[in-house]
Design an enzyme around this catalytic site. Structure first.
Site, PDB file in Angstrom:
ATOM      1  N   SER A 124       1.497   5.218  -0.148  1.00  0.00           N
ATOM      2  CA  SER A 124       0.739   5.969   0.861  1.00  0.00           C
ATOM      3  C   SER A 124       1.242   5.640   2.251  1.00  0.00           C
ATOM      4  CB  SER A 124      -0.745   5.611   0.751  1.00  0.00           C
ATOM      5  OG  SER A 124      -1.479   6.087   1.868  1.00  0.00           O
ATOM      6  N   TYR A 149      -8.200  -0.321   0.321  1.00  0.00           N
ATOM      7  CA  TYR A 149      -7.371   0.630  -0.439  1.00  0.00           C
ATOM      8  C   TYR A 149      -5.917   0.556   0.023  1.00  0.00           C
ATOM      9  CZ  TYR A 149      -4.915   5.020  -1.119  1.00  0.00           C
ATOM     10  OH  TYR A 149      -3.951   5.948  -1.397  1.00  0.00           O
ATOM     11  N   LYS A 153      -1.997  -0.850  -1.664  1.00  0.00           N
ATOM     12  CA  LYS A 153      -0.685  -0.188  -1.678  1.00  0.00           C
ATOM     13  C   LYS A 153       0.384  -1.109  -1.091  1.00  0.00           C
ATOM     14  CE  LYS A 153      -2.048   3.846  -3.305  1.00  0.00           C
ATOM     15  NZ  LYS A 153      -1.660   4.295  -4.654  1.00  0.00           N
TER      16      LYS A 153
END
Length: 339
Positions: A124, A149, A153
């Site tokens: 991302s 979140y 990544k």
């Protein structure tokens, strides 16, 4: 190639399955259906004209993951599976770290035990954090993120980089997405959030179809042309094509780890997207300006030059295409996959 697609029933995963099959690959799906609907599988089979084997379990279950790799043979993995809501990750961070990291550990361990060397990872643009200069480039460091979140990544990218350093026979593609929107042009598959949408486009689509009263635009006093945040919106069909291109590149590259931005290289403001969606729908949509949302950056967009040069990939869809396809999906499926 025979490709295992984790999270293959999800929004981006399902569109990528269609592109993989169209490119001649045999696809097997593993999905826990925590953030997706089983109904998508029948639609994928209708679109592709192929039976798609499905394994319904969570990759955090190492025994089941090992059994899958023991029972079946794969040439490559495209890894989408994971929890993905930024706001939710701040409320339940342990769940995000546990799920996203453990699923990847389980998957990569099974790959190594069974000689599967190729992995395309769904990363991302959030890994660039708040300090990276525009446009975002793959060589920026240090990677960081303001949400649990996003930090999963960052961590997974580092884990895969370390695994490749220890075993240079592995080939990993880290694909840094920007803002995926749109749907398959048939309107057969699309984005169907489980609860209140976290992202602009699906929320706007639900306003248009009557499921939400109005859109709240979070701030109109940013240093942009119209005062609203600018983002690099990429059509999910272009994004799916990028995965196929990245998988092909892994079969020829000598680099254990390759990193590519998948974006258009252009910023579109919130209000520009709202007005584009109004053009698709053919009427004005209700919205009001609210206060800024904590953590929102004024602008973000990609430098997609490396993907252009190394993958021969570029975006083909406009913002109007993104909105028209989303409206075709939402108007035909007002309640998503359930009606």
């Amino acid at each position: 190639m025979r490709v295992l697609v984790s999270g293959g029933a999800g929004y981006i995963g399902s569109h990528t399955v269609v592109h993989l099959v169209a490119a001649g690959h045999d696809v097997v799906i593993v999905d826990s259906f925590a953030n997706s609907k089983p109904a998508v599988i029948g639609r994928l089979e209708a679109l592709t004209g192929r039976h798609l084997p499905v394994h319904a379990f969570d990759l955090t279950d190492r025994d089941k993951t090992e059994r899958l790799f023991g029972d079946e043979s794969f040439d490559a993995v495209v890894h989408f599976a994971g929890l993905k809501a930024v706001g939710e990750s701040a409320r339940i961070p342990l769940d995000y770290y546990e799920n996203n990291l453990d699923a990847t550990f389980s998957l990569v361990r099974a790959m190594r035990r069974h000689g599967v060397k190729l992995l395309v990872f769904s990363s991302s643009a959030t890994v660039y954090g708040e300090q990276a200069p525009l446009p975002y480039r793959e060589d920026y460091a240090p990677l960081q993120s303001s949400s649990p979140y996003g930090r999963t990544k960052v961590m997974i990218e580092q884990v895969l980089t370390d695994v490749a350093a220890a075993d240079p026979s592995m080939r990993f593609a880290l694909l840094r997405y920007f803002n995926p929107v749109g749907t398959h042009p048939s309107g057969t598959i699309g984005e169907d959030p489980q609860d209140i949408p976290n992202n602009l486009m699906p929320f706007l689509a639900q306003v248009a179809v009557g499921r939400r009263d109005k859109l709240i635009v979070f701030g109109d006093d940013y240093p942009t042309d119209d005062g609203t945040c600018e983002r690099d919106y990429i059509h999910v069909e272009d994004l799916a094509a990028g995965h196929v291109a990245a998988l092909g590149r892994l079969t020829t590259t000598n680099s254990p780890v390759s990193v590519w931005n998948l974006g258009t290289g252009r910023g579109t403001s919130v209000l520009e997207l709202v007005h584009a969606f109004e053009r698709a729908v053919g009427r004005e949509l209700p919205y009001e300006i609210g206060p800024r949302r904590p953590g929102d950056l004024p602008r973000s967009w990609a430098d997609p030059g490396r993907a252009h040069a190394e993958l021969g990939w570029s975006t083909t869809k406009s913002v109007d295409d993104m909105c028209a396809d989303t409206w075709r999906w939402q108007s035909a499926n007002p309640m998503g996959y359930e009606g």
